[in-house]
Design a protein around this motif. Sequence first.
Motif, mmCIF file in Angstrom:
data_model
loop_
_atom_site.group_PDB
_atom_site.id
_atom_site.type_symbol
_atom_site.label_atom_id
_atom_site.label_comp_id
_atom_site.label_asym_id
_atom_site.label_seq_id
_atom_site.Cartn_x
_atom_site.Cartn_y
_atom_site.Cartn_z
ATOM 1 N N GLU A 125 0.831 -1.207 0.000
ATOM 2 C CA GLU A 125 0.000 0.000 0.000
ATOM 3 C C GLU A 125 0.865 1.257 0.000
ATOM 4 O OE1 GLU A 125 -3.137 2.396 2.913
ATOM 5 O OE2 GLU A 125 -2.826 0.240 3.193
ATOM 6 N N TYR A 126 1.922 1.224 0.793
ATOM 7 C CA TYR A 126 2.807 2.383 0.875
ATOM 8 C C TYR A 126 3.477 2.650 -0.470
ATOM 9 C CZ TYR A 126 6.599 5.404 2.517
ATOM 10 O OH TYR A 126 7.467 6.460 2.683
ATOM 11 N N GLU A 127 3.951 1.598 -1.144
ATOM 12 C CA GLU A 127 4.591 1.760 -2.449
ATOM 13 C C GLU A 127 3.596 2.247 -3.496
ATOM 14 O OE1 GLU A 127 7.969 -1.764 -1.975
ATOM 15 O OE2 GLU A 127 5.955 -2.201 -2.720
ATOM 16 N N ALA A 128 2.381 1.695 -3.453
ATOM 17 C CA ALA A 128 1.362 2.108 -4.417
ATOM 18 C C ALA A 128 1.028 3.584 -4.255
ATOM 19 C CB ALA A 128 0.110 1.256 -4.247
ATOM 20 N N LYS A 129 0.950 4.042 -3.020
ATOM 21 C CA LYS A 129 0.667 5.457 -2.784
ATOM 22 C C LYS A 129 1.811 6.330 -3.274
ATOM 23 C CE LYS A 129 -2.590 5.186 1.061
ATOM 24 N NZ LYS A 129 -2.853 5.559 2.476
ATOM 25 N N GLN A 130 3.039 5.857 -3.136
ATOM 26 C CA GLN A 130 4.176 6.626 -3.632
ATOM 27 C C GLN A 130 4.121 6.769 -5.156
ATOM 28 O OE1 GLN A 130 7.480 4.382 -1.708
ATOM 29 N NE2 GLN A 130 8.081 6.369 -0.894
ATOM 30 N N VAL A 131 3.728 5.690 -5.841
ATOM 31 C CA VAL A 131 3.622 5.744 -7.297
ATOM 32 C C VAL A 131 2.516 6.713 -7.711
ATOM 33 C CG1 VAL A 131 3.050 4.422 -9.375
ATOM 34 C CG2 VAL A 131 4.557 3.437 -7.639
ATOM 35 N N LEU A 132 1.367 6.623 -7.046
ATOM 36 C CA LEU A 132 0.258 7.536 -7.364
ATOM 37 C C LEU A 132 0.654 8.990 -7.105
ATOM 38 C CD1 LEU A 132 -2.755 5.535 -5.858
ATOM 39 C CD2 LEU A 132 -2.163 5.799 -8.271
ATOM 40 N N GLU A 133 1.351 9.207 -5.999
ATOM 41 C CA GLU A 133 1.791 10.560 -5.662
ATOM 42 C C GLU A 133 2.794 11.074 -6.693
ATOM 43 O OE1 GLU A 133 2.776 12.753 -1.476
ATOM 44 O OE2 GLU A 133 3.913 10.947 -1.938
ATOM 45 N N ALA A 134 3.643 10.175 -7.219
ATOM 46 C CA ALA A 134 4.608 10.580 -8.243
ATOM 47 C C ALA A 134 3.910 11.044 -9.511
ATOM 48 C CB ALA A 134 5.551 9.417 -8.553
ATOM 49 N N TYR A 135 2.709 10.530 -9.749
ATOM 50 C CA TYR A 135 1.935 10.937 -10.923
ATOM 51 C C TYR A 135 0.908 12.016 -10.584
ATOM 52 C CZ TYR A 135 3.966 7.512 -14.046
ATOM 53 O OH TYR A 135 4.851 6.814 -14.845
ATOM 54 N N CYS A 136 1.177 12.748 -9.495
ATOM 55 C CA CYS A 136 0.386 13.927 -9.114
ATOM 56 C C CYS A 136 -1.062 13.592 -8.756
ATOM 57 C CB CYS A 136 0.410 14.970 -10.238
ATOM 58 S SG CYS A 136 2.061 15.439 -10.780
#
Length: 226
Positions: A125-136
Amino acid sequence: MTLADENSDGLLVILTPQAMTDPTQTAEQLRRFAQSRKPILASWMGGVEVAAGKKILNRAGIPTFQYPDTAVRVFNYMWRYSYNLRALYETPSLPDDEIDGGPDRERAQQIIEQVRREGRTLLTEYEAKQVLEAYCLPVTPTRLARTADEAVAAAEELGYPVVLKLHSLKITHKTDVGASSSTWIRPRPYGGPSRRSGATWRSGARPRRSTASPCSRWCGHGTATN
């Protein structure tokens, strides 16, 4: 002429039977414009008195309607259809990252490559949120906590209340270890009025775990989420 006006997208001709009106001749005059690039609709009101004119228009490819409001609805349908059709043919383009402040693709790629190197096929979940955050894309603020002290520090940084959730590369869901809910942590009651319910809380107090939660034995390894 109305059809030549660049501000018009189509033409609706309304005829009502009157003593000085000739529905058939009017239809003959309108038929000349049937091949226009703009749509032409007609509302020939009058029943049998205008039947001959309606036949002329229909044979020319100009739709006729008994009432104007029906023709207006058809115009709306036509506009919606053309609008959706243009959207289908639009060519998507990626934003210019340097100009538009676009996504941080390098950061997202690093996270995914790390997951692959570890032989995993799923993001945490933490990694997925980081990816989503990277895509604004907006995500709930999340912090990793490996000890109780780290959980306290993360909770104080995010602001109470927060929830602790499982973070594991082996356990895919909290139910795998017999847990049924996440653990909410709040400051312990002490002095000072609460802004929420009138209860008293000590500023900067150490959070406490809910003893009713089955996951209290492992939630210290979870993510602190605001």
